[in-house]
Motif scaffolding. Structure first.
Motif, PDB file in Angstrom:
ATOM      1  N   THR A 251       0.826  -1.204   0.000  1.00 20.96           N
ATOM      2  CA  THR A 251       0.000   0.000   0.000  1.00 20.96           C
ATOM      3  C   THR A 251       0.859   1.252   0.000  1.00 20.96           C
ATOM      4  OG1 THR A 251      -1.742  -1.161   1.200  1.00 20.96           O
ATOM      5  CG2 THR A 251      -1.814   1.231   1.236  1.00 20.96           C
ATOM      6  N   LEU A 254       2.458   1.733  -3.450  1.00 21.29           N
ATOM      7  CA  LEU A 254       1.498   2.169  -4.465  1.00 21.29           C
ATOM      8  C   LEU A 254       0.974   3.579  -4.226  1.00 21.29           C
ATOM      9  CD1 LEU A 254      -0.676  -1.028  -5.047  1.00 21.29           C
ATOM     10  CD2 LEU A 254       0.875   0.040  -6.681  1.00 21.29           C
ATOM     11  N   LEU A 255       0.674   3.900  -2.979  1.00 17.88           N
ATOM     12  CA  LEU A 255       0.010   5.167  -2.685  1.00 17.88           C
ATOM     13  C   LEU A 255       0.956   6.276  -2.260  1.00 17.88           C
ATOM     14  CD1 LEU A 255      -3.144   3.855  -0.750  1.00 17.88           C
ATOM     15  CD2 LEU A 255      -2.856   4.265  -3.199  1.00 17.88           C
ATOM     16  N   ARG A 271      -4.609  -0.421  -8.738  1.00 11.90           N
ATOM     17  CA  ARG A 271      -4.436  -0.420  -7.286  1.00 11.90           C
ATOM     18  C   ARG A 271      -5.535  -1.200  -6.571  1.00 11.90           C
ATOM     19  NH1 ARG A 271      -3.308   5.731  -5.649  1.00 11.90           N
ATOM     20  NH2 ARG A 271      -5.078   6.081  -7.016  1.00 11.90           N
TER      21      ARG A 271
END
Length: 350
Positions: A251, A254-255, A271
């Motif tokens: 996470t 990706l973020l 995602r």
């Protein structure tokens, strides 16, 4: 007991004859390409520090030449650093003598390679029992153990076959069974599924995750495949030109990409498909008060429970169709937390 099984501190690796000159240039800020041109030395790793949590799957990824395979070979001292420390269970394994390192490799770690590494003239059972034979385990006992692990990886009934009679995916399962038969604390997997067809590769990833939920081994997994890293990794480390660029959960990678390189690396990923429920769940203890609402285990409708291993894409229809938070269960049906709808949507909009 430390939360970390493996700790790498300021590891440098230079391949060549004039490593002292190369190290001086590295510390002065010279680039890998400039060091190669001026000294003929190749910089494999440049000041890499990372920690691998006990019982977790830690993925190290990067493009060809990033240093990922060099790094994993430090964990069992197939490669020694030019400078730095490699700590396993609180001990600096670089200080081990020959006898200690042999015992460490035989009992503490096992490695699964990309190219299977099976003995073609030995049966599947003999290949799976190979490490135990090296340890001096009696034949009857080692074959019993090997047979158990062959069954665990879905190869029960083929123990009398030879590697040439198996598909690539089946051969890789033999390699995995051989590694697990040693009952290692640490499983090192270097591009273990990269040579497999996509469908078989997906099956092997699922098999590994199923086994890991039962075994809780410390696994270091090397790949250049981002989708694979996101699917199996609890933590991901991204390398570029021998340097660690970012380390974090799927996470976080990706973020919250740390650099433009990481942002470009993950730019094309779905995602919703890549992030699992367990990455976003909020743990629940006895009771939680949030915005005036009290959450307890009894606050959640069992009919709307989701599994921690599911992707956000899979549970999104249920999440969107409910005003309340969703209970999150592990694979044994035990509630381990909840998904808070507003917070999930806010995070995925980042």
């Amino acid at each position: 007991m430390s939360a970390y099984k493996i700790e790498i501190h300021n590891v440098y690796k230079v391949f060549g004859t004039d490593t002292a000159k190369a190290m001086a240039l590295i510390r002065s800020g010279a680039h890998k390409a400039d060091i190669l041109r001026t000294t003929g030395n190749v910089v494999g790793l440049n000041n890499v520090s990372l920690s691998v949590k006990t019982g977790h799957v830690h993925v190290i990824m990067g493009l060809s030449g990033s240093g990922k395979s060099t790094l994993i070979r430090h964990f069992n001292r197939l490669v020694d650093p030019t400078s730095g420390e490699v700590i396993v269970d609180g001990e600096n394994i670089l200080k081990f003598n020959k006898k200690q390192i042999e015992a460490y490799r035989r009992h503490k770690t096992s490695m699964v390679f990309q190219r299977f590494g099976l003995c073609p003239h030995n049966t599947v059972l003999s290949n799976a029992a190979f490490g135990l034979r090296v340890q001096g385990v009696a034949r009857k006992e080692r074959e019993k153990t090997a047979l158990h692990w062959l069954e665990q990886v879905g190869l029960g009934g083929v123990e009398k076959h030879y590697p040439r009679q198996l598909s690539g995916g089946m051969q890789q399962r033999v390699g995995l069974a051989r590694a697990l038969a040693n009952n290692p604390d640490i499983l090192l997997m270097d591009e273990a599924f990269s040579a497999l067809d996509p469908l078989i590769k997906c099956e092997m990833q699922d098999q590994l995750l199923r086994l890991q939920r039962k075994l809780n081994k410390t696994i270091v997994f090397i790949t250049h495949d981002l989708d694979e890293a996101l699917k199996i990794g609890d933590q991901i480390t991204i390398l570029k030109d021998g340097e660690l660029i970012q380390q974090g959960t799927p996470t976080e990678i990706l973020l919250q990409p740390a650099t433009d390189y990481v942002r470009d690396f993950v730019g094309g990923v779905n995602r919703f498909k890549a992030i699992r429920v367990e990455h976003l769940l909020r743990k629940i203890q006895m009771a939680i008060v949030e915005n005036g609402d009290v959450y307890t285990r009894s606050s959640f409708d069992p009919a709307t429970a989701v599994r921690a291993s599911q992707s956000i894409e899979e549970v999104m229809p249920l999440l969107m169709g409910n005003s309340a938070s969703l209970a999150v269960h592990n694979d044994d049906g035990k509630m381990i937390g909840y998904l808070d709808k507003p917070k999930v949507l806010a995070m995925l909009k980042q």
